[in-house]
Design an enzyme around this catalytic site. Structure first.
Site, PDB file in Angstrom:
ATOM      1  N   ASN A   1       0.827  -1.213   0.000  1.00  0.00           N
ATOM      2  CA  ASN A   1       0.000   0.000   0.000  1.00  0.00           C
ATOM      3  C   ASN A   1       0.857   1.257   0.000  1.00  0.00           C
ATOM      4  O   ASN A   1       0.587   2.225  -0.717  1.00  0.00           O
ATOM      5  CB  ASN A   1      -0.902   0.020   1.239  1.00  0.00           C
ATOM      6  CG  ASN A   1      -2.070  -0.939   1.145  1.00  0.00           C
ATOM      7  OD1 ASN A   1      -2.323  -1.526   0.102  1.00  0.00           O
ATOM      8  ND2 ASN A   1      -2.779  -1.102   2.247  1.00  0.00           N
TER       9      ASN A   1
ATOM     10  N   ARG B   1     -11.419  -4.098 -13.740  1.00  0.00           N
ATOM     11  CA  ARG B   1     -10.260  -4.973 -13.541  1.00  0.00           C
ATOM     12  C   ARG B   1     -10.685  -6.395 -13.844  1.00  0.00           C
ATOM     13  O   ARG B   1     -11.828  -6.774 -13.594  1.00  0.00           O
ATOM     14  CB  ARG B   1      -9.733  -4.879 -12.105  1.00  0.00           C
ATOM     15  CG  ARG B   1      -9.275  -3.486 -11.698  1.00  0.00           C
ATOM     16  CD  ARG B   1      -8.565  -3.503 -10.350  1.00  0.00           C
ATOM     17  NE  ARG B   1      -8.402  -2.169  -9.796  1.00  0.00           N
ATOM     18  CZ  ARG B   1      -7.428  -1.330 -10.149  1.00  0.00           C
ATOM     19  NH1 ARG B   1      -6.534  -1.703 -11.058  1.00  0.00           N
ATOM     20  NH2 ARG B   1      -7.342  -0.128  -9.618  1.00  0.00           N
TER      21      ARG B   1
ATOM     22  N   ARG C   1      -5.805   1.970 -12.825  1.00  0.00           N
ATOM     23  CA  ARG C   1      -4.403   2.128 -12.449  1.00  0.00           C
ATOM     24  C   ARG C   1      -3.718   0.799 -12.177  1.00  0.00           C
ATOM     25  O   ARG C   1      -4.203  -0.037 -11.429  1.00  0.00           O
ATOM     26  CB  ARG C   1      -4.276   3.047 -11.236  1.00  0.00           C
ATOM     27  CG  ARG C   1      -2.833   3.332 -10.846  1.00  0.00           C
ATOM     28  CD  ARG C   1      -2.732   4.368  -9.753  1.00  0.00           C
ATOM     29  NE  ARG C   1      -3.001   5.705 -10.266  1.00  0.00           N
ATOM     30  CZ  ARG C   1      -3.905   6.523  -9.775  1.00  0.00           C
ATOM     31  NH1 ARG C   1      -4.657   6.147  -8.785  1.00  0.00           N
ATOM     32  NH2 ARG C   1      -4.076   7.730 -10.280  1.00  0.00           N
TER      33      ARG C   1
ATOM     34  N   HIS D   1     -16.154   3.609 -13.870  1.00  0.00           N
ATOM     35  CA  HIS D   1     -15.903   2.833 -12.657  1.00  0.00           C
ATOM     36  C   HIS D   1     -17.134   2.042 -12.219  1.00  0.00           C
ATOM     37  O   HIS D   1     -17.083   1.282 -11.252  1.00  0.00           O
ATOM     38  CB  HIS D   1     -15.460   3.781 -11.534  1.00  0.00           C
ATOM     39  CG  HIS D   1     -14.899   3.104 -10.336  1.00  0.00           C
ATOM     40  ND1 HIS D   1     -15.562   3.044  -9.134  1.00  0.00           N
ATOM     41  CD2 HIS D   1     -13.734   2.436 -10.152  1.00  0.00           C
ATOM     42  CE1 HIS D   1     -14.828   2.388  -8.252  1.00  0.00           C
ATOM     43  NE2 HIS D   1     -13.717   2.011  -8.839  1.00  0.00           N
TER      44      HIS D   1
ATOM     45  N   TYR E   1     -12.426  -9.702  -1.451  1.00  0.00           N
ATOM     46  CA  TYR E   1     -13.089  -8.418  -1.260  1.00  0.00           C
ATOM     47  C   TYR E   1     -14.562  -8.668  -0.934  1.00  0.00           C
ATOM     48  O   TYR E   1     -15.222  -9.460  -1.605  1.00  0.00           O
ATOM     49  CB  TYR E   1     -13.048  -7.555  -2.530  1.00  0.00           C
ATOM     50  CG  TYR E   1     -11.707  -6.971  -2.902  1.00  0.00           C
ATOM     51  CD1 TYR E   1     -10.516  -7.562  -2.515  1.00  0.00           C
ATOM     52  CD2 TYR E   1     -11.641  -5.821  -3.683  1.00  0.00           C
ATOM     53  CE1 TYR E   1      -9.288  -7.018  -2.889  1.00  0.00           C
ATOM     54  CE2 TYR E   1     -10.416  -5.270  -4.055  1.00  0.00           C
ATOM     55  CZ  TYR E   1      -9.246  -5.890  -3.651  1.00  0.00           C
ATOM     56  OH  TYR E   1      -8.035  -5.350  -4.013  1.00  0.00           O
TER      57      TYR E   1
ATOM     58  N   ARG F   1     -13.592   2.279   5.417  1.00  0.00           N
ATOM     59  CA  ARG F   1     -12.368   1.483   5.407  1.00  0.00           C
ATOM     60  C   ARG F   1     -11.114   2.335   5.268  1.00  0.00           C
ATOM     61  O   ARG F   1     -10.129   2.130   5.952  1.00  0.00           O
ATOM     62  CB  ARG F   1     -12.406   0.465   4.266  1.00  0.00           C
ATOM     63  CG  ARG F   1     -11.273  -0.538   4.330  1.00  0.00           C
ATOM     64  CD  ARG F   1     -11.106  -1.319   3.043  1.00  0.00           C
ATOM     65  NE  ARG F   1     -10.324  -0.588   2.055  1.00  0.00           N
ATOM     66  CZ  ARG F   1     -10.669  -0.416   0.787  1.00  0.00           C
ATOM     67  NH1 ARG F   1     -11.805  -0.892   0.340  1.00  0.00           N
ATOM     68  NH2 ARG F   1      -9.902   0.258  -0.050  1.00  0.00           N
TER      69      ARG F   1
ATOM     70  N   HIS G   1     -15.201  -3.796   1.020  1.00  0.00           N
ATOM     71  CA  HIS G   1     -15.212  -3.054  -0.235  1.00  0.00           C
ATOM     72  C   HIS G   1     -16.605  -2.611  -0.678  1.00  0.00           C
ATOM     73  O   HIS G   1     -16.736  -1.717  -1.513  1.00  0.00           O
ATOM     74  CB  HIS G   1     -14.575  -3.914  -1.337  1.00  0.00           C
ATOM     75  CG  HIS G   1     -14.271  -3.195  -2.600  1.00  0.00           C
ATOM     76  ND1 HIS G   1     -15.008  -3.345  -3.750  1.00  0.00           N
ATOM     77  CD2 HIS G   1     -13.309  -2.291  -2.903  1.00  0.00           C
ATOM     78  CE1 HIS G   1     -14.499  -2.586  -4.710  1.00  0.00           C
ATOM     79  NE2 HIS G   1     -13.479  -1.929  -4.222  1.00  0.00           N
TER      80      HIS G   1
END
Length: 700
Positions: free
Chosen positions: A60, A389, A419, A449, A479, A575, A603
Site C-alpha cells: 500500500n 479490472r 491504475r 468505474h 473483497y 475502510r 469493499h
C-alpha cells in the site's frame, strides 16, 4: 457553517479556524494504513496472516508514494506563480507525510522482527547468510548453479550514468568489493535480485523438525564469490535498497493516436517516472549510499529513509506457509446460494424475484453461471457489461467470448485507465475484439468505474446486474462486495441508459431510478441527507447508516456535519480515506465511524437513510470522493426487495457492532479499539459467515 472554495482539483477550507474539522485525504490514508500495521501487531491474529498484513502495509505504501505523494510533488514543483498557496500546502503535506512515515517505519521494523522471532517459536526459521551451516551453504551453492546462474548480471556503478532504466518493482543490491591489498580502492557494483525467477524466499532443506527459509537477498550474499568469480576480490559487502517512481502516466493528447495507443505509450512513460522515495539498509556505508543516491538524481522534496536489512516487504504476502495451515485463518469455503444453484434456468429465477450475492461469503460462480447461461441461451439477444479490472484467466471474458461466437451481440466497456491494470486491460480488449466483441473504451475525461451488466432477452424482461465491486474472480475471493440481479423494468431501463450514455456521452439523459455520476448522484445524495435533517426537525425518524471505502468530498462532509448539528444520528463504516473528524461538540458529536480490518477487505458500498420511517437503501460502485462524484461514471441503485433490504441492513449493522476488528476513526490517527459496556467482543465477518451458513442450511 463550513465554507469551501475550489481550485482546480484541490479543495481547501476557506476559514482557517475551521481547518481542524476537515482532515486532508492523504493524512487520513496514512492513518488507514496504520490500522493495517496495527492488525499485524495483534497477537490474536494467526502468525502467517500477520506476515501477510505486513506485506499489505508495504505494498500500500509503495502505491501511495507512486501516486499520491507523486501528485503532491508535482504541485510543489510547478512553476505557476499563481499557484503559490497550492505549492506551499503541498510542501507542508509532504513534510507531514514524511514525519508519519518515519514514525510508522520504526513500528513496522519492530513488527517484522517480532513476527520473525515468533516464527522461530513455531520452528520456522528465517535465517540470514550469517547463520547458515556447511550443509546449507552446499545447498545454496547448488541452488545458485541450477537456478540463479545467468540471471544475475552485475553492473559497475562507474558505468551507470543514471538509474533510469531500472524499475521500482524490483529490489537492488549495492555491492562493495575489496581485494586483499588494503591499499586498493574499493569498487562498487549494482545487482538486481531475480525475484520473478525464483521468488523472494528460498526454502532450505528441513532439519530436525524445523523449516528453514532465506530471503533471496541473503542467498545472493552467500553467492557473491561465485558471481564475481575469477576477478580477484576477497571481501564483499552487499546492501539492499529500493526506490519508488512517480506512477502517474503522461497521456499523449495527439488526436491522431487512438485511445489504445495513448494508454500503451503512457504505460511505457510510467517506467521512466522520476524517483521520489528511496528506502535503504541503514547499515550501508556512506560512500556506497552516496553513489546510489547520486545515480537516482533526487531533489530536496524526495523521501530518503534508512530502514532494515530487507526492502520490498510486499513479498511477505506470499511467504511460504511450510505446510503450517494452523498458522493461517481457518478456511471459509464460499457458499453456493441455494436459490441460485437450482438445476433449472438461473435467468428464470431472476425473472421471478430479485436476487443478490455477497462475496466472498457467497460464491462468485453464481454470477459466472448467469453469464454462461446467457452465452448459450437462445432467448438472449445481447449482453453489455462494464469491466474495470479482470482476473488473469478471466471466466467472465471467456463467457463473453462464447456469447459472441454463439451470435449474441456483446458490448464490453473496458476502462483502460484502471491504475496498474492498464496493460492487462489492453491485452484483454484485443482478445475480445478478435472474438467479435464490440469493445468501447469509455468516455474521454471520465473513468468508467461502474460495475453493471445488462442481458437483453428476445422474449420476456431484460436482466440487470449491479455490483459494488469488479467482475473479477480473484477479488471476489478476498473483497466483500454485494451484487443485485434484477429484472425490475425501472432499473433495467436506467442501466440501458447508462450504456447509451457511455457510447453517446453528448446526448442528454435523465435517470429515474439510478444515481449516476457525474450526472446527478452528488446532488441526490445531498438531497437525501437534507431530507434527514428536515425529518429530524419534524420529529420523524431520522438517521443515516453508511458503509463505504472513502469519504473526502468537502460538500458531503459539510452536509454530514450539518446533519449532526441538527441531531441526525450518523453511523458509518469507512475502510480507507476519511476526512470527517468525529466527536467534536457542536459539529460532529452525532457521527460515529468504525474502521474494520480483517481477513477480507471491506469493499461494498451500502447507503441507508431513515426517510421518515420508510427506509431507502442503495448499493453501488461510488465512494464519496470528488473523483467518484465528479470525474467518473458511477452507478448506485436503490434496493426494493424487502428480503435483500434486510440483508443490506444486517451487513451494515454487524459492521457497526464490530469491536474485535473495528477501530475508532475520529481523525486523530490513534485508531483506538472500541470499549463496550458488556465487554463482549463481536467480529462482523465471522458472524456474517456463520449466519449465511445457517441460512443456506435452512433453505435445504
Amino acid at each position: 457553517m463550513l465554507r469551501f472554495f475550489f481550485c482546480k482539483k484541490y479543495t481547501y477550507m476557506k476559514c482557517k479556524k475551521l481547518n481542524q474539522y476537515y482532515l486532508e485525504r492523504d493524512i487520513s490514508w496514512m492513518y488507514f494504513n496504520r490500522r493495517i500495521l496495527q492488525e499485524a501487531c495483534k497477537k490474536s491474529v494467526p502468525l502467517l496472516e500477520r506476515l501477510a498484513f505486513l506485506g499489505i502495509y508495504s505494498n500500500n505504501l509503495d502505491e501511495f508514494f507512486r501516486v499520491r505523494v507523486a501528485t503532491q510533488n508535482r504541485i510543489a514543483e510547478c512553476g505557476d506563480r499563481s499557484a503559490l498557496r497550492e505549492k506551499e500546502n503541498a510542501k507542508q503535506l509532504i513534510k507531514r507525510i514524511g514525519k508519519l512515515n518515519s514514525n510508522y517505519s520504526k513500528d513496522y521494523e519492530k513488527a517484522v522482527k517480532d513476527v520473525t522471532k515468533e516464527l522461530r517459536n513455531e520452528n520456522i526459521y528465517l535465517i540470514s547468510n550469517e547463520e547458515t551451516d556447511e550443509e546449507q551453504n552446499s545447498f545454496i551453492r547448488s541452488f545458485y548453479r541450477e537456478k540463479l546462474n545467468g540471471f544475475i548480471v552485475p553492473v559497475w556503478f562507474s558505468a551507470i550514468k543514471q538509474l533510469d532504466s531500472e524499475t521500482d518493482e524490483d529490489i537492488y543490491m549495492a555491492v562493495k568489493l575489496l581485494k586483499g591489498d588494503m591499499n586498493t580502492s574499493p569498487e562498487y557494483a549494482l545487482l538486481e535480485l531475480p525475484v520473478s525467477v525464483c521468488g523472494r524466499f528460498v526454502r532450505l532443506p528441513d532439519k530436525e523438525g524445523k523449516s528453514f527459509l532465506m530471503y533471496l537477498d541473503d542467498v545472493v550474499r552467500c553467492c557473491l564469490p561465485l558471481i564475481f568469480e575469477g576477478l580477484g576480490y576477497s571481501r564483499f559487502e552487499a546492501y539492499s535498497f529500493k526506490f519508488t517512481r512517480d506512477a502517474e502516466m503522461e497521456i499523449d493528447n495527439d488526436l491522431r493516436n487512438g485511445m489504445l495507443q495513448k494508454i500503451s505509450k503512457g504505460i511505457k512513460s510510467r517506467k521512466k517516472g522520476e524517483p521520489l522515495r528511496v528506502v535503504y539498509d541503514m547499515e550501508m556505508p556512506k560512500d556506497l549510499l552516496k553513489r546510489v543516491l547520486k545515480k537516482l538524481n533526487l531533489d530536496s522534496l524526495d523521501t530518503v529513509l534508512g530502514g532494515g536489512r530487507y526492502q520490498n516487504h510486499k513479498d511477505l504476502m506470499r511467504f511460504p506457509d511450510c505446510g503450517r495451515k494452523d498458522l493461517k485463518y481457518p478456511l471459509w469455503p464460499s457458499i453456493l446460494k441455494k436459490d441460485l444453484s437450482i438445476s433449472g434456468s438461473i435467468l428464470e429465477e431472476i425473472h421471478k424475484k430479485d436476487r443478490f450475492i455477497h462475496v466472498p461469503y457467497h460464491s462468485f460462480d453464481s454470477f459466472i453461471r448467469v453469464l454462461q447461461e446467457a452465452a448459450v441461451n437462445k432467448q438472449v439477444r445481447s449482453i453489455k457489461i462494464t469491466l474495470y479490472r479482470l482476473a488473469k484467466d478471466s471466466k467472465v471474458v471467456k463467457a463473453l467470448i462464447g456469447a459472441a461466437r454463439n451470435g449474441k451481440k456483446v458490448t464490453v466497456v473496458i476502462e483502460l485507465l484502471a491504475r496498474f491494470d492498464e496493460a492487462s486491460n489492453i491485452d484483454w480488449s484485443k482478445k475480445m475484439q478478435d472474438a467479435g466483441i464490440k469493445v468501447v473504451f469509455g468516455v474521454e475525461g471520465l473513468k468508467v468505474h461502474s460495475k453493471i451488466a445488462l442481458i437483453s432477452m428476445k422474449v420476456g424482461a431484460d436482466i440487470a446486474c449491479i455490483s459494488t465491486g469488479n467482475f473479477h474472480e480473484g477479488n471476489a475471493r478476498s473483497y466483500t462486495d454485494c451484487m443485485l440481479m434484477t429484472a425490475a423494468p425501472r432499473i433495467v431501463k436506467d442501466v440501458n441508459e447508462v450504456f447509451n450514455f457511455i457510447e453517446h456521452p453528448y446526448i442528454p439523459v435523465h435517470f429515474k431510478e439510478l444515481l449516476v455520476s457525474p450526472n446527478e448522484m452528488k446532488r441526490k445524495f445531498l438531497s437525501l441527507i437534507n431530507d434527514e435533517i428536515k425529518n429530524k426537525r419534524a420529529g420523524k425518524p431520522a438517521y443515516i447508516k453508511i458503509k463505504i471505502n472513502h469519504i473526502t468530498d468537502p460538500d458531503i462532509v459539510n452536509k454530514l456535519y450539518e446533519a449532526s448539528q441538527n441531531g441526525v444520528s450518523i453511523d458509518m463504516l469507512v475502510r480507507g480515506n476519511c476526512s470527517l473528524i468525529t466527536g467534536t461538540t457542536g459539529v460532529s458529536d452525532h457521527i460515529h465511524i468504525n474502521g474494520i480490518i480483517d481477513r477480507y477487505l471491506e469493499h461494498s458500498r451500502i447507503f441507508i437513510f431513515a426517510a421518515g420511517g420508510k427506509e431507502k437503501i442503495f448499493i453501488g460502485s461510488a465512494d464519496w470522493m470528488p473523483r467518484n462524484l465528479d470525474n467518473r461514471i458511477e452507478v448506485v441503485t436503490p434496493v426494493y426487495d424487502p428480503a435483500i433490504k434486510e440483508e443490506m441492513k444486517r451487513i451494515v449493522d454487524y459492521g457497526l457492532k464490530d469491536t474485535l476488528q473495528g477501530r475508532i476513526v475520529d481523525g486523530t490517527g490513534k485508531n483506538d479499539s472500541w470499549v463496550t459496556e458488556d465487554n463482549v467482543p463481536f467480529r462482523s465477518q465471522s458472524a456474517l459467515y456463520k449466519y449465511y451458513l445457517e441460512e443456506n442450511k435452512n433453505e435445504e
